[in-house]
Design an enzyme around this catalytic site. Structure first.
Site, PDB file in Angstrom:
ATOM      1  CB  THR A 133     -16.620 -13.415 -34.899  1.00 53.38           C
ATOM      2  OG1 THR A 133     -16.328 -14.802 -34.754  1.00 53.38           O
ATOM      3  CG2 THR A 133     -17.301 -12.906 -33.638  1.00 53.38           C
ATOM      4  CE  LYS A 168     -16.962 -16.389 -31.721  1.00 55.23           C
ATOM      5  NZ  LYS A 168     -16.001 -17.465 -31.573  1.00 55.23           N
ATOM      6  CE  LYS A 210     -14.314  -9.545 -35.090  1.00 50.05           C
ATOM      7  NZ  LYS A 210     -14.075 -10.424 -36.223  1.00 50.05           N
TER       8      LYS A 210
HETATM    9  P1  NAD Z   1      -7.425 -13.379 -40.740  1.00 52.41           P
HETATM   10  O1  NAD Z   1      -7.159 -11.940 -40.646  1.00 52.41           O
HETATM   11  O2  NAD Z   1      -6.306 -14.365 -40.607  1.00 52.41           O
HETATM   12  O3  NAD Z   1      -8.182 -13.717 -42.117  1.00 52.41           O
HETATM   13  C1  NAD Z   1      -9.075 -12.863 -42.783  1.00 52.41           C
HETATM   14  C2  NAD Z   1      -8.760 -12.948 -44.256  1.00 52.41           C
HETATM   15  O4  NAD Z   1      -9.722 -12.193 -44.998  1.00 52.41           O
HETATM   16  C3  NAD Z   1      -7.386 -12.380 -44.626  1.00 52.41           C
HETATM   17  O5  NAD Z   1      -6.609 -13.361 -45.291  1.00 52.41           O
HETATM   18  C4  NAD Z   1      -7.705 -11.185 -45.529  1.00 52.41           C
HETATM   19  O6  NAD Z   1      -6.743 -10.980 -46.546  1.00 52.41           O
HETATM   20  C5  NAD Z   1      -9.042 -11.600 -46.092  1.00 52.41           C
HETATM   21  N1  NAD Z   1      -9.840 -10.486 -46.601  1.00 52.41           N
HETATM   22  C6  NAD Z   1     -10.035  -9.245 -46.046  1.00 52.41           C
HETATM   23  N2  NAD Z   1     -10.846  -8.511 -46.820  1.00 52.41           N
HETATM   24  C7  NAD Z   1     -11.186  -9.296 -47.881  1.00 52.41           C
HETATM   25  C8  NAD Z   1     -11.990  -9.082 -49.028  1.00 52.41           C
HETATM   26  N3  NAD Z   1     -12.630  -7.925 -49.230  1.00 52.41           N
HETATM   27  N4  NAD Z   1     -12.114 -10.091 -49.922  1.00 52.41           N
HETATM   28  C9  NAD Z   1     -11.460 -11.274 -49.739  1.00 52.41           C
HETATM   29  N5  NAD Z   1     -10.665 -11.525 -48.675  1.00 52.41           N
HETATM   30  C10 NAD Z   1     -10.535 -10.539 -47.763  1.00 52.41           C
HETATM   31  O7  NAD Z   1      -8.552 -13.693 -39.634  1.00 52.41           O
HETATM   32  P2  NAD Z   1      -8.974 -15.121 -39.028  1.00 52.41           P
HETATM   33  O8  NAD Z   1      -8.225 -15.379 -37.755  1.00 52.41           O
HETATM   34  O9  NAD Z   1      -8.971 -16.129 -40.125  1.00 52.41           O
HETATM   35  O10 NAD Z   1     -10.476 -14.789 -38.570  1.00 52.41           O
HETATM   36  C11 NAD Z   1     -11.529 -14.700 -39.508  1.00 52.41           C
HETATM   37  C12 NAD Z   1     -12.828 -14.534 -38.746  1.00 52.41           C
HETATM   38  O11 NAD Z   1     -13.007 -15.641 -37.851  1.00 52.41           O
HETATM   39  C13 NAD Z   1     -12.880 -13.273 -37.880  1.00 52.41           C
HETATM   40  O12 NAD Z   1     -14.165 -12.729 -37.968  1.00 52.41           O
HETATM   41  C14 NAD Z   1     -12.571 -13.788 -36.477  1.00 52.41           C
HETATM   42  O13 NAD Z   1     -13.125 -12.992 -35.470  1.00 52.41           O
HETATM   43  C15 NAD Z   1     -13.206 -15.162 -36.527  1.00 52.41           C
HETATM   44  N6  NAD Z   1     -12.623 -16.140 -35.590  1.00 52.41           N
HETATM   45  C16 NAD Z   1     -11.280 -16.280 -35.472  1.00 52.41           C
HETATM   46  C17 NAD Z   1     -10.753 -17.212 -34.586  1.00 52.41           C
HETATM   47  C18 NAD Z   1      -9.270 -17.401 -34.442  1.00 52.41           C
HETATM   48  O14 NAD Z   1      -8.843 -18.081 -33.503  1.00 52.41           O
HETATM   49  N7  NAD Z   1      -8.445 -16.869 -35.338  1.00 52.41           N
HETATM   50  C19 NAD Z   1     -11.621 -18.018 -33.833  1.00 52.41           C
HETATM   51  C20 NAD Z   1     -13.003 -17.890 -34.002  1.00 52.41           C
HETATM   52  C21 NAD Z   1     -13.495 -16.932 -34.891  1.00 52.41           C
END
Ligand code: NAD
Length: 286
Positions: A87, A162, A237
């Site tokens: 997102t 979204k 966010k």
């Molecule tokens: P998270 O922080 O658990 O996961 C993100 C991952 O990206 C981490 O493991 C981090 O180490 C990795 N990362 C960061 N920089 C990186 C790079 N340069 N190269 C490779 N890996 C890298 O976050 P999440 O909850 O998995 O959310 C991910 C996305 O999904 C976000 O944009 C969030 O807004 C969206 N989202 C989350 C949810 C939810 O309920 N968690 C729901 C809908 C959408």
């Protein structure tokens, strides 16, 4: 298919796992060195990308997506489709599409709703922006990771859908919490308030499906001490993204701005790590 998956966090890990479980050859990379069952852990991002038909990214924000996509584009085969499921802001999504297009690569912005539960169960909803041809190529993967994929339009349309949806959600959740709070102060029983409003014109997802008051509706995070679910800081966010987009594009979103301010204050006052429906708990505490 040979698939690269970048960003194996709370959402990315179960999504990559489901692709592998469906029989695809998945190579994953995360800067935190995460390993996922069934997914080959790549030592460097380029190793996860090279030779892939599709590369999926699931990352924290637009700045990271721009950087990571530049590296993917440099390493990817010319026929690769890049799907970003993070997102992020509409501008970064469009910039990522443009960068891919300059190298002749197909790309989609495909943010999701459904949270970590939906990611694990493979029941996410994908909101997708990009060309028809790119959507057709990505569709089989959306069918594995999710229950529904809506093609919303051209580049950035998935992110636009979204943030509009989540602006409704943030505003409606605050509205429902304030209604319960008012009911409390008027001495109206919460169950009576739920039974009336959930079958009247006040009915909405925040009340009927995800009730912020414990014990009166279907089971929700309120029944588990507001353990998320959907954390308040993630709602903040998304409201920041919708408000930034509204300001840039001259849309009047008064309640969207107000909802953002309410969640900002809540997160700063200790709401971080609580479900976004815990606004009711805060109102009740005074
Ligand atoms: P998270 O922080 O658990 O996961 C993100 C991952 O990206 C981490 O493991 C981090 O180490 C990795 N990362 C960061 N920089 C990186 C790079 N340069 N190269 C490779 N890996 C890298 O976050 P999440 O909850 O998995 O959310 C991910 C996305 O999904 C976000 O944009 C969030 O807004 C969206 N989202 C989350 C949810 C939810 O309920 N968690 C729901 C809908 C959408």
């Amino acid at each position: 298919m040979k698939i690269g998956f970048i960003g194996l966090g709370n959402m990315g890990a179960p999504m990559a796992k489901n692709l592998a479980a469906a029989g695809h050859e998945v190579a994953g990379f995360d800067t935190a060195g995460v390993s996922v069952a069934g997914v080959t852990q790549a030592a460097a991002m380029e190793d996860a990308v090279r030779g892939c038909e599709v590369v999926v990214t699931m990352l924290p924000n637009g700045a990271i997506v721009r950087t990571v996509h530049a590296a993917i584009i440099a390493a990817a085969d010319p026929e690769t489709l890049i799907i970003d499921c993070s997102t992020i802001d509409v501008e970064s999504a469009r910039a990522a599409h443009e960068a891919a297009g300059e190298k002749g690569l197909m790309s989609l912005d495909a943010p999701v709703s459904g949270g970590t539960g939906g990611a694990a169960a493979g029941t996410l909803t994908f909101m997708v922006g990009g060309s028809e041809a790119a959507f057709a190529k990505g569709r089989p993967l959306f069918d594995i990771m999710g229950a529904k994929a809506v093609h919303c339009g051209e580049a950035g349309a998935g992110q636009a859908a979204k943030i509009c949806n989540n602006m409704i959600l943030g505003i409606s959740m605050i509205g429902v919490c304030e209604a319960f709070h008012l009911a409390d102060t008027l001495g109206l029983d919460r169950k009576a308030m739920f039974d009336v409003a959930s079958t009247s014109s006040g009915s909405c997802w925040s009340l009927n499906t995800y009730c912020p008051a414990p014990g009166v509706g279907p089971e929700s995070p309120a029944d588990h001490g507001y353990k998320p679910g959907f954390a308040a800081e993630l709602m903040l966010k998304d409201l920041d993204l919708s408000q930034t987009a509204a300001e840039k594009n001259g849309a009047a979103t008064e309640l969207g701005r107000h909802a953002r301010d309410v969640y900002k204050a809540f997160v700063e006052a200790g709401g971080k790590g609580k479900d976004f429906s815990a606004i009711l708990e805060k109102l009740s505490a005074g």
